[in-house]
Design an enzyme around this catalytic site. Structure first.
Site, PDB file in Angstrom:
ATOM      1  N   HIS A  57     -19.568  -4.199  26.085  1.00 61.94           N
ATOM      2  CA  HIS A  57     -19.242  -5.429  26.792  1.00 61.94           C
ATOM      3  C   HIS A  57     -20.154  -6.541  26.278  1.00 61.94           C
ATOM      4  O   HIS A  57     -21.259  -6.287  25.796  1.00 61.94           O
ATOM      5  CB  HIS A  57     -19.436  -5.257  28.301  1.00 61.94           C
ATOM      6  N   LYS A  93     -22.445 -11.410  33.188  1.00 61.30           N
ATOM      7  CA  LYS A  93     -22.854 -11.946  31.897  1.00 61.30           C
ATOM      8  C   LYS A  93     -23.789 -13.129  32.130  1.00 61.30           C
ATOM      9  O   LYS A  93     -23.700 -13.817  33.149  1.00 61.30           O
ATOM     10  CB  LYS A  93     -21.645 -12.386  31.069  1.00 61.30           C
ATOM     11  N   TYR A 153     -21.956 -10.118  21.747  1.00 65.09           N
ATOM     12  CA  TYR A 153     -21.997  -8.681  22.017  1.00 65.09           C
ATOM     13  C   TYR A 153     -23.199  -8.044  21.311  1.00 65.09           C
ATOM     14  O   TYR A 153     -23.523  -8.417  20.178  1.00 65.09           O
ATOM     15  CB  TYR A 153     -20.728  -7.998  21.502  1.00 65.09           C
TER      16      TYR A 153
END
Length: 297
Positions: free
Chosen positions: A237, A268, A229
């Site tokens: 997020h 991601k 993070y």
């Protein structure tokens, strides 16, 4: 060798091979100043039969414990418990329990009185219905009852309501995470992590990201070893799903496709990490590009 540790030092209690932090101030210090998140694993006293919200202790991952020890931020300790409590310690505990109970009595009575005031209209309505039922029964028995009696209002003087004190067995008991009546002594605990090549790889990867200012948590929910993070996980997020792999490990193409498609679906970047020949961490990021791949090292 036993020693008394400074109260300002973050104490990590060893339980088997698990590191636990019991002090709430230490938990906040770890998160705010050292970017160590951990996982709360304790039940809340007022809501023990659920696991959506948990409390102390904070369980640290082996990588978190190791980096804190290496940086000199914390001590890994075991508590030395006395074989038997002294009469003075038992008396101090009983006095604290009794003092806590006596302090709860006026608070309990005040809360009950406020509940009565909030529900006064329903109480009056119920008492009036009960009185009218009794009058109706008396009227059916042939007793002389004035019909105007049914219309009379029921009056309640809140100040005259007597509220008994709370029963001591129903009083709230304070649960201490540390015993305030014992002079605590500790001994240094042994810590063997990392003890093999894979553990060393995980620790090196964790430390590399941590030293760059990132927060890290466990990555199992997205099929990785870590989630990385840019700030506190409560506010941000994660950016990366990190997988630790040995440099010589062969990864099936289907596995690479699966984790990369997962990373793309949750927005991601997947990062594969390994140790190279000079014992440095190599990073390879994977990005899905339609029918092709794009890798960066």
């Amino acid at each position: 060798m036993e020693e008394s540790l400074n109260e300002k030092v973050i104490k990590i209690y060893i339980d088997g091979d698990v590191g636990l932090v019991w002090n709430n101030e230490d938990v906040m210090l770890l998160r705010k100043q050292h970017r160590i998140v951990g996982t709360l694993v304790g039940a809340l006293p007022r809501a023990p039969c659920q696991n959506n919200l948990l409390g102390l202790p904070l369980q640290l991952s082996p990588e978190e414990v190791s980096v804190l020890l290496e940086k000199g931020i914390a001590h890994l300790i075991q508590e030395v418990f006395p074989n038997k409590l002294s009469p003075e310690e038992i008396q101090a505990y009983e006095e604290q329990r009794h003092q806590s109970y006596t302090e709860q009595i006026p608070l309990y009575q005040q809360e009950r009185r406020m509940d009565t005031i909030r529900n006064l209209s329903n109480i009056v309505k119920g008492k009036k219905a009960k009185r009218n039922q009794q009058l109706e029964h008396q009227k059916q028995l042939g007793m002389e009852i004035d019909d105007t009696e049914f219309e009379k209002e029921v009056e309640i003087d809140v100040d005259e309501i007597k509220i008994p004190p709370i029963d001591e067995k129903n009083s709230v008991v304070q649960i201490f995470t540390e015993n305030p009546w014992i002079n605590r002594t500790y001994k240094e605990a042994e810590w063997t992590f990392p003890s093999n090549a894979m553990q060393n790889l995980r620790y090196r990867v964790f430390k590399e990201f941590w030293e760059q200012g990132y927060f890290l948590t466990h990555g199992s929910k997205f099929g990785g070893d870590f989630l990385v993070y840019p700030g506190d996980p409560a506010r941000y997020h994660s950016f990366f799903i990190v997988r630790c792999v040995k440099q010589t490990e062969k990864i099936p193409m289907m596995d690479i496709a699966a984790i990369e498609r997962l990373g793309t679906s949750v927005r991601k970047t997947v990062v594969l990490c390994s140790l190279n020949d000079v014992n440095e961490v190599d990073f390879i990021s994977l990005q899905w590009r339609g029918m092709g791949w794009k890798t960066t090292g």
